[in-house]
Design a protein around this motif. Structure first.
Motif, PDB file in Angstrom:
ATOM      1  N   LYS A 446     -64.042 -47.904  61.247  1.00 54.50           N
ATOM      2  CA  LYS A 446     -63.375 -49.205  61.310  1.00 54.50           C
ATOM      3  C   LYS A 446     -64.322 -50.321  60.913  1.00 54.50           C
ATOM      4  CE  LYS A 446     -62.048 -48.627  65.616  1.00 54.50           C
ATOM      5  NZ  LYS A 446     -62.390 -47.200  65.831  1.00 54.50           N
ATOM      6  N   HIS A 451     -58.306 -51.382  56.481  1.00 57.06           N
ATOM      7  CA  HIS A 451     -56.978 -50.798  56.368  1.00 57.06           C
ATOM      8  C   HIS A 451     -57.096 -49.333  55.957  1.00 57.06           C
ATOM      9  CE1 HIS A 451     -55.546 -54.914  56.614  1.00 57.06           C
ATOM     10  NE2 HIS A 451     -56.358 -55.226  55.611  1.00 57.06           N
ATOM     11  N   PHE A 452     -56.193 -48.513  56.490  1.00 57.72           N
ATOM     12  CA  PHE A 452     -56.226 -47.069  56.270  1.00 57.72           C
ATOM     13  C   PHE A 452     -54.871 -46.605  55.731  1.00 57.72           C
ATOM     14  CE2 PHE A 452     -59.315 -48.143  59.415  1.00 57.72           C
ATOM     15  CZ  PHE A 452     -60.393 -47.295  59.207  1.00 57.72           C
ATOM     16  N   GLN A 466     -56.278 -39.025  63.410  1.00 56.73           N
ATOM     17  CA  GLN A 466     -56.558 -40.157  64.289  1.00 56.73           C
ATOM     18  C   GLN A 466     -57.558 -39.761  65.371  1.00 56.73           C
ATOM     19  OE1 GLN A 466     -53.158 -41.762  66.376  1.00 56.73           O
ATOM     20  NE2 GLN A 466     -54.329 -43.449  67.261  1.00 56.73           N
ATOM     21  N   LEU A 471     -59.565 -43.440  65.230  1.00 51.16           N
ATOM     22  CA  LEU A 471     -58.797 -44.582  64.769  1.00 51.16           C
ATOM     23  C   LEU A 471     -57.794 -45.023  65.834  1.00 51.16           C
ATOM     24  CD1 LEU A 471     -58.077 -43.451  61.093  1.00 51.16           C
ATOM     25  CD2 LEU A 471     -59.978 -44.823  61.964  1.00 51.16           C
ATOM     26  N   ASN A 475     -54.472 -48.739  63.223  1.00 48.84           N
ATOM     27  CA  ASN A 475     -55.007 -48.177  61.987  1.00 48.84           C
ATOM     28  C   ASN A 475     -54.050 -47.165  61.360  1.00 48.84           C
ATOM     29  OD1 ASN A 475     -58.238 -48.063  63.579  1.00 48.84           O
ATOM     30  ND2 ASN A 475     -57.430 -49.657  62.235  1.00 48.84           N
TER      31      ASN A 475
END
Length: 553
Positions: A446, A451-452, A466, A471, A475
């Protein structure tokens, strides 16, 4: 990465090898490998060789970045040693020819660097196709129409129903009407009809957004994994829009859900070789042509996940396009695990016992996919992470290596087993105490990305990524929303996710966007974009505008 239902995430403990006794693959080696409910734990299985690969890539592509501060440091030290009068006296003692020669060499060096460096690649705009509302189907309607088509028995219908309930897919995804008819859908006629609908729909919107004429496009790259007719889809586009005769066109087939980034990489290479040019990348998949009407459960899974979709992306290397561009391409890292037989056959197009064609999803696809993702992320990290994160990560990894916990092949423990195949250790177990001091530091991604866009393959895959990457729900919001609203649109899904972020007004100037896609082969690819301006929520031409307020759910 092909979607996987929860029932396919069961674990087995025996690794078998054998020889295929009969059929078209008679005599070939068969594999039955351990299957896990989760992706391999990245914390326990980071491989040093992929970290070295990332730093090798960084050094090869940015060594001049390290020389600049050194030159200025040495110059500053030397200047402080003399006052102005001393410096003038030293310069007067040099031969004028030697001084001029030095200046010529320096001028030539900087000029050569300026003209030989790669041009920046800009993303001017992109478009995602949104089908008409009459193609929407709920999960219940999907099962009911499949029953009416007469192609499935009750066991197959019940199996698909269970998959859909745990898939993360909502009730507003799109499918072609033809797949619910009793007739055969995997025909060239149906494939061309669907291709024309989604591809021309996306391209019409892209040309309208950018106000660039089709005749001005110099490079065209189209990727579609399953449907590859002759003439090709790229030729179909050139014919439809009457593009110029010297256009560089490419058609990529059979490359799975990660092909969207591969196509962007190819377009980037073509733009580097052809200055002052514009490239269009089209990513799609034909749902009807890939429809499986048989009873093999491993081949029924794609029916439940894949939905209609297409993206069209406009890229440019013209310096004047900087002001109108949305993003600048920073990095692309590609990973291919096809040398492994188990990876190669993890997602395989073949025919079942009834001679029905479909995609066969192996039971070990989760673990194989996790290995490819881990390799790609480990290689990418040195290129994008801040120095503080790299320092902690690399220092603990070196400590792990020299204490014997992790060898350069990444991963053998004192027990001789690969650590990512070991069960998670309980906090007060001997295994936990013995390895806690040698766990590698997992970086905080992060801090590298705002942005993901992670390929919306399935709910299970998103949950595991995740967990492994640490995340937040925010996210993962774009990926989960895309899976729910549009389903798995294969190689175009990462662009629906970016469109979601733009519709929310989340992308600001200087933000970094990480696109991560994975699929058959087995391949995992990453693309990193940097926003060159704040992206305002669009007033039109965005597939999310009529439903953006419903998300996050």
């Amino acid at each position: 990465m092909a979607p996987t239902g929860e029932h396919h995430l069961l674990s087995t403990e025996i690794l078998n090898r054998g020889i295929e006794p009969s059929g078209p693959d008679a005599g070939s080696i068969t594999f039955s490998v351990r299957v896990r409910r989760r992706l391999p734990d990245f914390v326990q299985s980071v491989k040093l060789k992929y970290v070295k690969l990332g730093y090798h890539y960084l050094i090869n592509h940015g060594i001049y970045l390290a020389t600049v501060p050194v030159v200025f440091l040495l110059f500053g030290v030397e200047v402080r040693r003399f006052d102005t009068e001393t410096l003038w006296r030293m310069l007067a003692g040099y031969d004028l020819v030697a001084v001029l020669g030095l200046l010529v060499v320096l001028t030539f060096t900087f000029t050569f660097y300026f003209f030989s460096r790669s041009r920046s690649i800009y993303l001017l705009d992109f478009a995602c196709f949104k089908p008409e509302d009459d193609l929407k189907v709920t999960k219940d309607e999907f099962i009911e129409q499949a029953r009416k088509s007469g192609k499935f028995d009750e066991e197959s219908l019940e199996f698909q129903k269970r998959i859909l309930e745990s898939s993360g897919i909502g009730d507003e995804t799109y499918v072609p009407k033809s797949i619910m008819s009793p007739e055969k859908t995997s025909t060239m006629k149906e494939g061309r009809a669907e291709a024309s609908m989604v591809i021309f729909g996306a391209l019409d919107e892209l040309f309208h957004k950018t106000q660039i004429r089709p005749k001005d496009v110099g490079v065209l790259v189209v990727n579609c994994s399953i449907f590859n007719p002759t003439p090709s889809l790229s030729a179909m586009i050139i014919n439809h829009y009457k593009m110029r005769g010297n256009i560089l066109s490419f058609n990529l087939g059979g490359m799975g859900c990660s092909a969207g980034i591969i196509a962007v990489d190819l377009a980037r290479d073509m733009l580097h070789s052809n200055p002052n040019n514009v490239a269009v990348v089209v990513s799609t998949e034909m749902v009807a042509y890939n429809w499986y009407p048989g009873r093999d459960r491993s081949m029924l899974i794609p029916n439940c996940f894949f939905r209609m979709g297409c993206s069209a992306v406009m890229m440019s290397n013209r310096r004047r396009d900087y002001r109108r561009a949305k993003y600048e391409l920073e990095h692309i890292v590609r990973t291919h695990k096809g040398a492994s037989d188990s990876s190669f056959r993890s997602i395989h197009q073949e025919e079942d016992a009834q001679r029905f064609k479909g995609l066969k999803i192996s039971r070990d696809v989760i673990e194989i996919g996790g290995e490819a993702i881990k390799t790609n992320i480990t290689t990418l990290s040195p290129l994008v992470l801040p120095f503080s994160e790299q320092f902690f990560f690399f220092s603990t990894l070196i400590k792990r290596y020299y204490t014997g916990t992790d060898k350069s092949e990444g991963g053998t423990t004192a027990a001789g087993k690969s650590p990512h195949l070991l069960p998670p250790a309980h906090e007060d177990s001997p295994l936990a105490h013995s390895s806690s001091s040698t766990k590698p530091y997992i970086p905080d991604y992060k801090q590298a990305f705002q942005h993901f866009c992670i390929h919306a393959a399935s709910k299970a895959a998103l949950n595991e990524l995740q967990r492994n990457l640490g995340l937040s729900d925010q996210n993962m919001e774009a990926s989960r929303a895309t899976l729910h609203r549009f389903g798995n649109t294969s190689s175009s899904s990462i662009w629906y996710e970016l469109a979601y972020m733009e519709a929310k007004g989340q992308v600001n100037r200087g933000d970094r966007v990480w696109q991560l896609a994975f699929g058959s082969g087995f391949k995992c690819n990453s693309a990193v974009w940097k926003s060159v301006r704040r992206i305002k929520p669009p007033a039109g031409n965005n597939p999310w505008l009529d439903c953006i307020d419903q998300y996050p759910m």
